[in-house]
Scaffold this active site. Structure first.
Site, PDB file in Angstrom:
ATOM      1  CG  ASP A 194      37.982  21.942  34.581  1.00  0.00           C
ATOM      2  OD1 ASP A 194      37.878  22.652  35.607  1.00  0.00           O
ATOM      3  OD2 ASP A 194      37.013  21.691  33.848  1.00  0.00           O
ATOM      4  CG  HIS A 195      40.235  26.910  37.668  1.00  0.00           C
ATOM      5  ND1 HIS A 195      39.466  27.344  36.622  1.00  0.00           N
ATOM      6  CD2 HIS A 195      39.673  27.450  38.779  1.00  0.00           C
ATOM      7  CE1 HIS A 195      38.482  28.095  37.083  1.00  0.00           C
ATOM      8  NE2 HIS A 195      38.581  28.184  38.386  1.00  0.00           N
ATOM      9  CD  GLU A 233      31.665  33.101  37.633  1.00  0.00           C
ATOM     10  OE1 GLU A 233      32.804  33.470  37.914  1.00  0.00           O
ATOM     11  OE2 GLU A 233      31.257  32.939  36.471  1.00  0.00           O
ATOM     12  CG  ASP A 252      33.621  30.963  30.685  1.00  0.00           C
ATOM     13  OD1 ASP A 252      34.837  30.851  30.465  1.00  0.00           O
ATOM     14  OD2 ASP A 252      33.148  31.603  31.657  1.00  0.00           O
ATOM     15  CG  HIS A 257      34.926  25.192  35.338  1.00  0.00           C
ATOM     16  ND1 HIS A 257      36.173  24.715  35.044  1.00  0.00           N
ATOM     17  CD2 HIS A 257      34.976  26.524  35.105  1.00  0.00           C
ATOM     18  CE1 HIS A 257      36.946  25.714  34.655  1.00  0.00           C
ATOM     19  NE2 HIS A 257      36.244  26.827  34.680  1.00  0.00           N
ATOM     20  CE  LYS A 357      31.382  35.126  33.358  1.00  0.00           C
ATOM     21  NZ  LYS A 357      32.285  34.701  34.446  1.00  0.00           N
TER      22      LYS A 357
HETATM   23  C1  BG6 Z   1      36.829  30.416  34.504  1.00  0.00           C
HETATM   24  C2  BG6 Z   1      35.844  31.114  33.622  1.00  0.00           C
HETATM   25  O1  BG6 Z   1      37.255  29.212  33.919  1.00  0.00           O
HETATM   26  O2  BG6 Z   1      36.213  30.139  35.753  1.00  0.00           O
HETATM   27  C3  BG6 Z   1      35.354  32.391  34.270  1.00  0.00           C
HETATM   28  O3  BG6 Z   1      36.456  31.421  32.375  1.00  0.00           O
HETATM   29  C4  BG6 Z   1      34.820  32.113  35.648  1.00  0.00           C
HETATM   30  O4  BG6 Z   1      34.364  33.016  33.471  1.00  0.00           O
HETATM   31  C5  BG6 Z   1      35.810  31.288  36.456  1.00  0.00           C
HETATM   32  O5  BG6 Z   1      34.587  33.355  36.281  1.00  0.00           O
HETATM   33  C6  BG6 Z   1      35.205  30.822  37.756  1.00  0.00           C
HETATM   34  O6  BG6 Z   1      36.194  30.211  38.529  1.00  0.00           O
HETATM   35  P1  BG6 Z   1      36.126  30.237  40.111  1.00  0.00           P
HETATM   36  O7  BG6 Z   1      37.302  29.431  40.540  1.00  0.00           O
HETATM   37  O8  BG6 Z   1      36.193  31.680  40.518  1.00  0.00           O
HETATM   38  O9  BG6 Z   1      34.818  29.618  40.474  1.00  0.00           O
END
Ligand code: BG6
Length: 507
Positions: A194-195, A233, A252, A257, A357
């Site tokens: 999970d980034h 976003e 998503d 997240h 978004k």
């Molecule tokens: C991703 C989603 O995991 O995270 C995207 O699939 C989203 O839809 C993105 O835009 C947001 O990541 P960050 O790091 O730009 O907040």
């Protein structure tokens, strides 16, 4: 002399750990993530001298590229970064290889195994392998099976597999996927990424909470009235309609997240900072979380979808007009919801989550709002005193701020709110690494602390099951409500808080 309890296991654990000789194999190497995030993150690690000299990256996809073609495609995609470090890139690129492989065709995986043997000898990577599945989620299970069948996951100490999100589509499919991957590899070989957990400020939630004494006594229902977690976003769906149409904001962003932010904000302090202690606490927290109204989930959740907007000079398309999107799509691009956590610390404290978004601003933050002072002794600018808020800014302007009342200058005794702020930029002066830099390094180090464990992923899906079932079975009860591009989502999201006498913080 005051003594400080130092955990000997912790000392030196996180600093400058040395990545062992390593071969990183990326499935889905022709895809977006590889050239946008993964290879740039590896190049960053290389420039920071954190990669071992015995290192190789092997790109895999169906396309019949050569090593040279893979290198030049990566170079083209990363041209602006490379132009600043051309010599470093030359050296780094000599570690990039390519092997055509198809996870649904076991013969190609066996052939890949032979190529890896030869790269192992050439680069002295000593059989240490990290397989990164950046492929369609439909291949996660079969991909692990193919790797296991080719014997590539047999060495539990030297091989591991990183699996991108989404891990499952709901509770049942996540359980099934866990079952499949756990028949192919041990849990300590499985890295569910999970980034958000790679972001410096997300990790800072832990440090802020557990390295300071002042927060813990007030971090509970006695002092905190509500918590808001936002990930907004400005971008739309971009070129990802194919994926997004089957996912929507709930799958998503929220299930992964935002839920991780929730877990770190609300979990108990682990006894030690080691992977299992950390993940035990997160899993426990998620198991205690509930939608505010599980029987009638439409009462605690709002779904939205962006409609057109922008100016006359630069109009922006609505979601349904985006390329690849069904013109009658009911996929949500915005979600707001209310949760509770049924434990001693948080009973009765609402947690509000929202993401969307095409909102006015890119901002992710956690806002803890404290209870009102019991007695108001002073007149306040604006009528009533603002309540104290602690704002953890995940991105951009990474940092934290605390809002409190002070005496306004002048002869009277009026109070007004001020902010005490900490900014990563001002304090440390250097930009923090992209989440993938940290997470890739951790995977190669076999450190799963910032990766999600099977029980955590399942608990996160289970939490949203009443909503997912509602959307599946009776979507008319929770229809997507349009919101104009560049606004903060549908009006119903404001009502969700207004019903509790609250408002969303406008970041
Ligand atoms: C991703 C989603 O995991 O995270 C995207 O699939 C989203 O839809 C993105 O835009 C947001 O990541 P960050 O790091 O730009 O907040």
């Amino acid at each position: 002399m005051a003594s400080v309890l130092t955990n000997p296991l912790r000392v030196g654990l996180r600093q400058e750990r040395v990545i062992p000789p390593q071969c990183l194999v990326i499935f889905g190497a022709s895809g977006d993530l590889t050239h946008r995030k993964l290879v740039p993150a590896l190049f960053e690690l290389y420039r920071q001298r954190r990669l071992p000299s015995e290192f190789a990256v092997v790109g895999c996809a169906r396309r019949p590229w050569s090593d040279e073609e893979f290198r030049s495609r990566m170079a083209a995609a990363m041209a602006s970064v490379i132009s600043e470090h051309p010599t470093a890139w030359q050296r780094f690129a000599s570690s990039l290889f390519y092997e055509p492989a198809d996870l649904s065709d076991p013969a190609t995986i066996v052939q890949l195994g032979q190529r890896l043997e030869s790269i192992d000898r050439q680069c002295a990577t000593r059989g240490n392998r990290t397989f990164y599945l950046s492929v369609s989620p439909a291949f996660y299970g079969s991909g692990c099976r193919a790797l296991a069948a080719a014997g590539l996951l047999a060495d539990a100490d030297r091989s591991r597999v990183v699996i991108e999100k989404p891990f499952g589509r709901d509770y049942g499919s996540a359980q099934e996927l866990n079952r499949v991957v756990q028949t192919c590899a041990k849990e300590n070989q499985i890295f569910r990424i999970d980034h958000y957990l790679g972001k410096e400020t997300v990790q800072n939630i832990l440090v802020l909470r557990f390295a300071n004494t002042i927060f813990e006594p007030i971090w509970n229902r006695n002092y905190i009235s509500n918590v808001q977690i936002t990930a907004a976003e400005t971008v739309g769906v971009e070129e990802r309609a194919g994926y997004y149409e089957t996912s929507g904001a709930l799958r998503d962003m929220v299930q992964n997240h935002l839920t991780q932010l929730l877990a770190l904000t609300a979990m108990e302090a682990p006894g030690r900072f080691d992977p299992e202690s950390m993940r035990n606490e997160k899993a426990k927290l998620l198991q205690a979380a509930r939608l505010a109204n599980e029987e009638e989930p439409w009462k605690c959740c709002v779904r939205g979808q962006y409609s057109s907007g922008g100016s006359r000079i630069s109009p922006t398309a609505g979601y349904r007009q985006e390329p690849g999107v069904n013109p009658n799509s009911t996929t949500e691009t915005y979600v707001a919801m209310k949760l509770f956590i049924n434990n001693w610390r948080w009973q009765g404290v609402p947690f509000y989550l929202r993401t969307g978004k095409r909102l006015p601003k890119r901002v992710s933050e956690v806002v803890l709002t404290f209870r009102e002072a019991p007695v108001h002794l002073f007149d306040a600018a604006g009528g009533s005193p603002t309540v104290n808020q602690l704002i953890l800014r995940i991105q951009p302007d990474e940092g934290a701020e605390f809002r409190f009342e002070v005496k306004a200058p002048g002869s009277g005794m009026r109070s007004r709110p001020v902010d005490m702020a900490f900014s990563y930029d001002d304090s440390f002066g250097e930009p923090s690494d992209e989440g993938y830099v940290r997470l890739l390094a951790d995977a190669m180090l076999s450190d799963p602390t910032l990766y999600t464990r099977s029980d955590e992923v399942e608990a996160a899906w289970r939490l949203y099951t009443p909503l997912l079932e509602l959307i599946e079975d009776s979507p008319w009860q929770l229809p997507v409500q349009p919101y104009e591009t560049g606004t903060w989502g549908p009006a119903a999201a404001d009502s969700l808080l207004a019903d509790d006498g609250l408002v969303w913080r406008r970041p």
